[in-house]
Design a protein around this motif. Structure first.
Motif, PDB file in Angstrom:
ATOM      1  N   MET A 108      42.897  22.847  20.206  1.00 31.35           N
ATOM      2  CA  MET A 108      43.488  24.135  20.577  1.00 31.35           C
ATOM      3  C   MET A 108      43.010  24.579  21.960  1.00 31.35           C
ATOM      4  SD  MET A 108      43.173  27.844  18.659  1.00 31.35           S
ATOM      5  CE  MET A 108      43.901  27.254  17.140  1.00 31.35           C
ATOM      6  N   GLY A 109      41.730  24.419  22.219  1.00 28.39           N
ATOM      7  CA  GLY A 109      41.184  24.825  23.513  1.00 28.39           C
ATOM      8  C   GLY A 109      41.794  24.041  24.662  1.00 28.39           C
ATOM      9  N   LYS A 110      41.947  22.723  24.479  1.00 26.04           N
ATOM     10  CA  LYS A 110      42.533  21.901  25.542  1.00 26.04           C
ATOM     11  C   LYS A 110      44.005  22.252  25.763  1.00 26.04           C
ATOM     12  CE  LYS A 110      41.089  19.251  27.690  1.00 26.04           C
ATOM     13  NZ  LYS A 110      40.450  19.383  29.033  1.00 26.04           N
ATOM     14  N   LEU A 111      44.719  22.553  24.697  1.00 27.22           N
ATOM     15  CA  LEU A 111      46.133  22.925  24.849  1.00 27.22           C
ATOM     16  C   LEU A 111      46.277  24.263  25.571  1.00 27.22           C
ATOM     17  CD1 LEU A 111      47.604  21.789  21.398  1.00 27.22           C
ATOM     18  CD2 LEU A 111      48.172  20.865  23.661  1.00 27.22           C
ATOM     19  N   GLU A 112      45.355  25.170  25.312  1.00 30.05           N
ATOM     20  CA  GLU A 112      45.388  26.456  26.010  1.00 30.05           C
ATOM     21  C   GLU A 112      45.187  26.257  27.508  1.00 30.05           C
ATOM     22  OE1 GLU A 112      45.989  29.703  25.251  1.00 30.05           O
ATOM     23  OE2 GLU A 112      46.794  28.889  23.386  1.00 30.05           O
ATOM     24  N   GLN A 113      44.296  25.357  27.874  1.00 31.71           N
ATOM     25  CA  GLN A 113      44.083  25.053  29.290  1.00 31.71           C
ATOM     26  C   GLN A 113      45.317  24.391  29.894  1.00 31.71           C
ATOM     27  OE1 GLN A 113      40.509  22.755  29.911  1.00 31.71           O
ATOM     28  NE2 GLN A 113      39.291  24.045  28.548  1.00 31.71           N
ATOM     29  N   GLU A 114      45.897  23.485  29.145  1.00 33.10           N
ATOM     30  CA  GLU A 114      47.056  22.738  29.632  1.00 33.10           C
ATOM     31  C   GLU A 114      48.270  23.645  29.818  1.00 33.10           C
ATOM     32  OE1 GLU A 114      48.586  19.496  27.156  1.00 33.10           O
ATOM     33  OE2 GLU A 114      47.959  18.147  28.746  1.00 33.10           O
ATOM     34  N   LYS A 115      48.392  24.638  28.952  1.00 35.51           N
ATOM     35  CA  LYS A 115      49.529  25.557  29.010  1.00 35.51           C
ATOM     36  C   LYS A 115      49.592  26.287  30.350  1.00 35.51           C
ATOM     37  CE  LYS A 115      49.282  29.281  26.510  1.00 35.51           C
ATOM     38  NZ  LYS A 115      49.272  30.204  25.348  1.00 35.51           N
ATOM     39  N   LYS A 116      48.439  26.514  30.950  1.00 33.44           N
ATOM     40  CA  LYS A 116      48.389  27.250  32.217  1.00 33.44           C
ATOM     41  C   LYS A 116      48.812  26.398  33.412  1.00 33.44           C
ATOM     42  CE  LYS A 116      44.514  30.003  30.448  1.00 33.44           C
ATOM     43  NZ  LYS A 116      43.072  30.309  30.597  1.00 33.44           N
ATOM     44  N   SER A 117      48.741  25.076  33.261  1.00 31.34           N
ATOM     45  CA  SER A 117      49.008  24.203  34.414  1.00 31.34           C
ATOM     46  C   SER A 117      50.319  23.420  34.317  1.00 31.34           C
ATOM     47  CB  SER A 117      47.849  23.211  34.594  1.00 31.34           C
ATOM     48  OG  SER A 117      47.684  22.413  33.435  1.00 31.34           O
ATOM     49  N   LYS A 118      50.857  23.239  33.125  1.00 35.96           N
ATOM     50  CA  LYS A 118      52.078  22.449  32.972  1.00 35.96           C
ATOM     51  C   LYS A 118      53.317  23.313  33.140  1.00 35.96           C
ATOM     52  CE  LYS A 118      50.928  18.318  30.374  1.00 35.96           C
ATOM     53  NZ  LYS A 118      51.146  17.525  29.150  1.00 35.96           N
ATOM     54  N   GLU A 119      54.316  22.759  33.798  1.00 38.03           N
ATOM     55  CA  GLU A 119      55.582  23.468  34.003  1.00 38.03           C
ATOM     56  C   GLU A 119      56.632  22.946  33.027  1.00 38.03           C
ATOM     57  OE1 GLU A 119      56.681  22.947  38.050  1.00 38.03           O
ATOM     58  OE2 GLU A 119      54.980  24.067  38.847  1.00 38.03           O
ATOM     59  N   GLY A 120      57.639  23.781  32.753  1.00 38.93           N
ATOM     60  CA  GLY A 120      58.766  23.359  31.934  1.00 38.93           C
ATOM     61  C   GLY A 120      58.515  23.359  30.443  1.00 38.93           C
ATOM     62  N   LEU A 121      57.432  23.980  29.977  1.00 41.55           N
ATOM     63  CA  LEU A 121      57.119  23.952  28.550  1.00 41.55           C
ATOM     64  C   LEU A 121      58.147  24.687  27.706  1.00 41.55           C
ATOM     65  CD1 LEU A 121      53.232  24.435  28.551  1.00 41.55           C
ATOM     66  CD2 LEU A 121      54.544  22.317  28.334  1.00 41.55           C
ATOM     67  N   ASN A 122      58.847  25.650  28.293  1.00 41.92           N
ATOM     68  CA  ASN A 122      59.858  26.394  27.536  1.00 41.92           C
ATOM     69  C   ASN A 122      61.082  25.561  27.205  1.00 41.92           C
ATOM     70  OD1 ASN A 122      58.362  28.745  27.402  1.00 41.92           O
ATOM     71  ND2 ASN A 122      59.231  29.599  29.276  1.00 41.92           N
ATOM     72  N   ASP A 123      61.185  24.368  27.796  1.00 43.91           N
ATOM     73  CA  ASP A 123      62.309  23.493  27.501  1.00 43.91           C
ATOM     74  C   ASP A 123      61.885  22.382  26.538  1.00 43.91           C
ATOM     75  OD1 ASP A 123      65.041  23.025  27.861  1.00 43.91           O
ATOM     76  OD2 ASP A 123      64.688  21.469  29.353  1.00 43.91           O
ATOM     77  N   GLY A 124      60.878  22.687  25.721  1.00 39.40           N
ATOM     78  CA  GLY A 124      60.302  21.681  24.839  1.00 39.40           C
ATOM     79  C   GLY A 124      61.280  21.053  23.869  1.00 39.40           C
ATOM     80  N   PHE A 125      62.150  21.860  23.263  1.00 36.92           N
ATOM     81  CA  PHE A 125      63.081  21.295  22.281  1.00 36.92           C
ATOM     82  C   PHE A 125      64.009  20.272  22.917  1.00 36.92           C
ATOM     83  CE2 PHE A 125      67.228  21.172  20.241  1.00 36.92           C
ATOM     84  CZ  PHE A 125      66.876  20.791  18.950  1.00 36.92           C
ATOM     85  N   ASN A 126      64.566  20.619  24.055  1.00 37.80           N
ATOM     86  CA  ASN A 126      65.490  19.705  24.716  1.00 37.80           C
ATOM     87  C   ASN A 126      64.795  18.410  25.130  1.00 37.80           C
ATOM     88  OD1 ASN A 126      67.853  21.314  24.641  1.00 37.80           O
ATOM     89  ND2 ASN A 126      67.079  22.537  26.331  1.00 37.80           N
ATOM     90  N   GLU A 127      63.574  18.527  25.628  1.00 36.54           N
ATOM     91  CA  GLU A 127      62.844  17.351  26.068  1.00 36.54           C
ATOM     92  C   GLU A 127      62.525  16.438  24.879  1.00 36.54           C
ATOM     93  OE1 GLU A 127      61.974  16.426  29.124  1.00 36.54           O
ATOM     94  OE2 GLU A 127      62.717  18.186  30.190  1.00 36.54           O
ATOM     95  N   CYS A 128      62.025  17.021  23.799  1.00 36.36           N
ATOM     96  CA  CYS A 128      61.620  16.228  22.628  1.00 36.36           C
ATOM     97  C   CYS A 128      62.832  15.630  21.910  1.00 36.36           C
ATOM     98  CB  CYS A 128      60.820  17.092  21.661  1.00 36.36           C
ATOM     99  SG  CYS A 128      59.215  17.635  22.301  1.00 36.36           S
TER     100      CYS A 128
END
Length: 290
Positions: A74-94
């Motif tokens: 959870m901690g690593k994902l919280e850090q990653e969330k701040k630096s990765k772009e395009g996460l709101n398009d997760g459904f389409n990507e997956c």
């Protein structure tokens, strides 16, 4: 640097024995890290969501190792969330990447050329479709049927190979309701192939990247989808002037086919690209003749 450390962390990350079922999603995440970072993020997020739901069970009350692992994830994902772009398009990507694996494996299977790589393709597709379950507003019955079909074909092909038989092409003949097959024998040891470029699907709404309750798969008979079957249009689609909802659905289906065709070219899979382009053109020609 932080990014270098993050890469080392993800490479070494393996779930403890009590949560080993999460390794399917963590392995997909590792494979997608370089070319599909958004898919990689959501694979890990799904592992976290499912894991957090699992440790609520009484058997995990004293499992400090499992809880520590999930807190670290959870901690690593919280850090990653701040630096990765395009996460709101997760459904389409997956879902887009999952469809690539699904269609390539389905084509091989229906042509009578199924082997262990075909089973690997179906298995990866089923994992990515499971990851899509966390997007409750977008995950639909069509995708759930593809998930079940891919899981069944994985088990069916591997069972045939193990018994020295030729896998039966196409849909199951005598599958019982809700049977998704036993895949306990399948543990992919090679990285799954991934497109060189990310697909560019139609924009759909995705939830913010925060854990949600783990969805429960629906119980229904295994489907028999065709290689070019696509997901139903979402309710967010807005009908254009003088078009019926059925016609808007055809437009959405054509867009999906075109997206799969573009992604297929990343695999140099000309046959799948042509099949989907022809279907897209056929759908649009019907509307043009209206």
């Amino acid at each position: 640097t932080q990014s270098t450390w993050g890469g080392i962390f993800w490479t070494r990350m393996t779930a403890p024995p009590s949560l080993k079922f999460l390794n399917n999603y963590l392995q997909r995440a590792k494979e997608c890290e370089a070319k599909h970072p958004v898919v990689s993020y959501w694979c890990r997020m799904f592992a976290l969501v499912v894991g957090m739901e699992k440790i609520k069970e009484p058997d995990f009350e004293d499992d400090g190792e499992a809880k520590h692992f999930l807190m670290k994830l959870m901690g690593k994902l919280e850090q990653e969330k701040k630096s990765k772009e395009g996460l709101n398009d997760g459904f389409n990507e997956c879902s887009g990447l999952g469809m690539m694996f699904f269609q390539k494996a389905d084509n091989e299977d229906r042509e009578g050329n199924a082997d262990k790589n075909t089973a690997r393709g179906f298995f990866c597709a089923s994992c990515l479709f499971e990851v899509c379950q966390q997007f409750e507003d977008d995950y639909d019955e069509d995708l759930d049927q593809k998930r079940k079909y891919a899981k069944f074909k994985t088990a069916e092909i591997l069972k045939a190979i193990k018994n020295g038989q030729t896998p039966t092409p196409g849909p199951p003949q005598n599958q019982t309701e809700g049977d998704e097959g036993d895949q306990s024998q399948y543990h992919p040891t090679q990285p799954s192939p991934a497109p060189a470029t990310q697909p560019a699907p139609a924009v759909r709404h995705s939830p913010s990247p925060t854990p949600a309750p783990a969805p429960q798969p629906k119980s229904s008979p295994a489907p028999s989808p065709s290689a070019t079957q696509v997901s139903k249009p979402t309710t967010s689609s807005t009908p254009k002037a003088n078009l019926t909802f059925a016609e808007v659905g055809k437009i959405e289906e054509a867009k999906k086919c075109a997206t799969v065709a573009v992604s297929a070219l990343s695999f140099s899979d000309v046959r799948t690209a042509l099949t989907n382009l022809r279907k897209a053109i056929s759908l649009l020609e019907v509307l043009e003749a209206k």
